[in-house]
Write an enzyme that holds these catalytic residues in place. Sequence first.
Site, PDB file in Angstrom:
ATOM      1  N   ASP A  31       0.857  -1.187   0.000  1.00 38.77           N
ATOM      2  CA  ASP A  31       0.000   0.000   0.000  1.00 38.77           C
ATOM      3  C   ASP A  31       0.890   1.232   0.000  1.00 38.77           C
ATOM      4  O   ASP A  31       2.084   1.149   0.325  1.00 38.77           O
ATOM      5  CB  ASP A  31      -0.914   0.015   1.233  1.00 38.77           C
ATOM      6  CG  ASP A  31      -2.118   0.934   1.077  1.00 38.77           C
ATOM      7  OD1 ASP A  31      -3.222   0.434   0.831  1.00 38.77           O
ATOM      8  OD2 ASP A  31      -1.953   2.159   1.195  1.00 38.77           O
ATOM      9  N   ASP A  53       9.800  -9.675  -2.863  1.00 33.94           N
ATOM     10  CA  ASP A  53       9.973 -11.133  -2.826  1.00 33.94           C
ATOM     11  C   ASP A  53       8.611 -11.823  -2.884  1.00 33.94           C
ATOM     12  O   ASP A  53       7.871 -11.830  -1.911  1.00 33.94           O
ATOM     13  CB  ASP A  53      10.716 -11.554  -1.556  1.00 33.94           C
ATOM     14  CG  ASP A  53      10.925 -13.069  -1.479  1.00 33.94           C
ATOM     15  OD1 ASP A  53      10.719 -13.756  -2.501  1.00 33.94           O
ATOM     16  OD2 ASP A  53      11.292 -13.549  -0.388  1.00 33.94           O
ATOM     17  N   ASN A  63      -5.913  -5.146  -6.004  1.00 35.06           N
ATOM     18  CA  ASN A  63      -6.999  -4.341  -5.463  1.00 35.06           C
ATOM     19  C   ASN A  63      -6.725  -2.837  -5.408  1.00 35.06           C
ATOM     20  O   ASN A  63      -7.666  -2.048  -5.375  1.00 35.06           O
ATOM     21  CB  ASN A  63      -7.321  -4.845  -4.045  1.00 35.06           C
ATOM     22  CG  ASN A  63      -8.304  -3.962  -3.323  1.00 35.06           C
ATOM     23  OD1 ASN A  63      -9.495  -3.944  -3.639  1.00 35.06           O
ATOM     24  ND2 ASN A  63      -7.819  -3.206  -2.349  1.00 35.06           N
ATOM     25  N   TYR A 125     -12.377   6.655 -13.990  1.00 33.46           N
ATOM     26  CA  TYR A 125     -12.471   5.480 -13.114  1.00 33.46           C
ATOM     27  C   TYR A 125     -13.146   4.319 -13.835  1.00 33.46           C
ATOM     28  O   TYR A 125     -12.625   3.193 -13.859  1.00 33.46           O
ATOM     29  CB  TYR A 125     -13.241   5.859 -11.858  1.00 33.46           C
ATOM     30  CG  TYR A 125     -13.344   4.741 -10.837  1.00 33.46           C
ATOM     31  CD1 TYR A 125     -12.257   4.411 -10.043  1.00 33.46           C
ATOM     32  CD2 TYR A 125     -14.531   4.020 -10.679  1.00 33.46           C
ATOM     33  CE1 TYR A 125     -12.346   3.391  -9.105  1.00 33.46           C
ATOM     34  CE2 TYR A 125     -14.629   2.997  -9.749  1.00 33.46           C
ATOM     35  CZ  TYR A 125     -13.533   2.689  -8.965  1.00 33.46           C
ATOM     36  OH  TYR A 125     -13.627   1.670  -8.052  1.00 33.46           O
ATOM     37  N   LYS A 129     -11.478   0.678 -14.970  1.00 32.54           N
ATOM     38  CA  LYS A 129     -11.962  -0.580 -14.428  1.00 32.54           C
ATOM     39  C   LYS A 129     -12.483  -1.513 -15.529  1.00 32.54           C
ATOM     40  O   LYS A 129     -12.367  -2.743 -15.419  1.00 32.54           O
ATOM     41  CB  LYS A 129     -13.040  -0.322 -13.380  1.00 32.54           C
ATOM     42  CG  LYS A 129     -12.517   0.357 -12.115  1.00 32.54           C
ATOM     43  CD  LYS A 129     -11.448  -0.482 -11.433  1.00 32.54           C
ATOM     44  CE  LYS A 129     -11.041   0.084 -10.080  1.00 32.54           C
ATOM     45  NZ  LYS A 129     -10.050  -0.768  -9.381  1.00 32.54           N
ATOM     46  N   THR A 160     -16.103   2.452   1.807  1.00 33.08           N
ATOM     47  CA  THR A 160     -14.658   2.576   1.937  1.00 33.08           C
ATOM     48  C   THR A 160     -14.262   4.038   1.793  1.00 33.08           C
ATOM     49  O   THR A 160     -15.069   4.901   1.437  1.00 33.08           O
ATOM     50  CB  THR A 160     -13.918   1.758   0.851  1.00 33.08           C
ATOM     51  OG1 THR A 160     -14.124   2.393  -0.424  1.00 33.08           O
ATOM     52  CG2 THR A 160     -14.415   0.320   0.797  1.00 33.08           C
TER      53      THR A 160
END
Length: 226
Positions: A31, A53, A63, A125, A129, A160
């Site tokens: 993130d 790694d 995501n 957006y 997507k 969210t």
Amino acid sequence: MKILITGAASGIGKACADHYRERGADLVLVDRTAGNGIVEGDVSDPSLWEGLDLSGLTHAVVNAGIGDAAPVHEMPFEKWRRVMQVNLDGAFLTLRAALRAIDRGAIVITASATAIKPTPMTGAYGASKAAVAHLARIAAAENARRGVRVNVIAPGGVDTAIWDGPIIDGLVEKLGSRKKAIAAMGADIPVGRFATPEEIARQIGMLLEEETITGTMLVSDGGFTL
């Protein structure tokens, strides 16, 4: 199980991390915000993937994403490019890294119901997507024979932080709280509410673990696209 999750500091990504942490999975979390075992980095930066790694990786949740809101004719090109950089370039780099690392396993890419339903103010957006969803299906066709499945989840409204900012500020001011604003926005869809990140995480888990599902898009939007 070793699982890569991007956008892991909040929202759907955090819910996925919590879901699989409870199940004892080995997590690789990425993130822009560090903390709680998260590798800080920009998914659209190729150098991030060169240094990470991913040995032994079995699953991935692609995501990480950002939003923006403007009519197409008012969208500044620099904002268009930033959305595409994170949502499409970043998804491509994450997907490519995961496909190279996974021998047998599964990947889920987070798209959006706006990839299916033309929704005003979501030009950058929604376009990003839609592209990500098609990229996932191409990857599914390319990798099914070697035992790597690729699926898409297309959420509608989910509670969210992507809504925070200009999209919701006016409603918060009018109604008095973010909770009331989210409830008002969710009331307009057929099921009458937004999904929770935890609900979407469970659905992502199903797509990761059901071994005969590949190349599909689960539209989890509460009826928004009906």
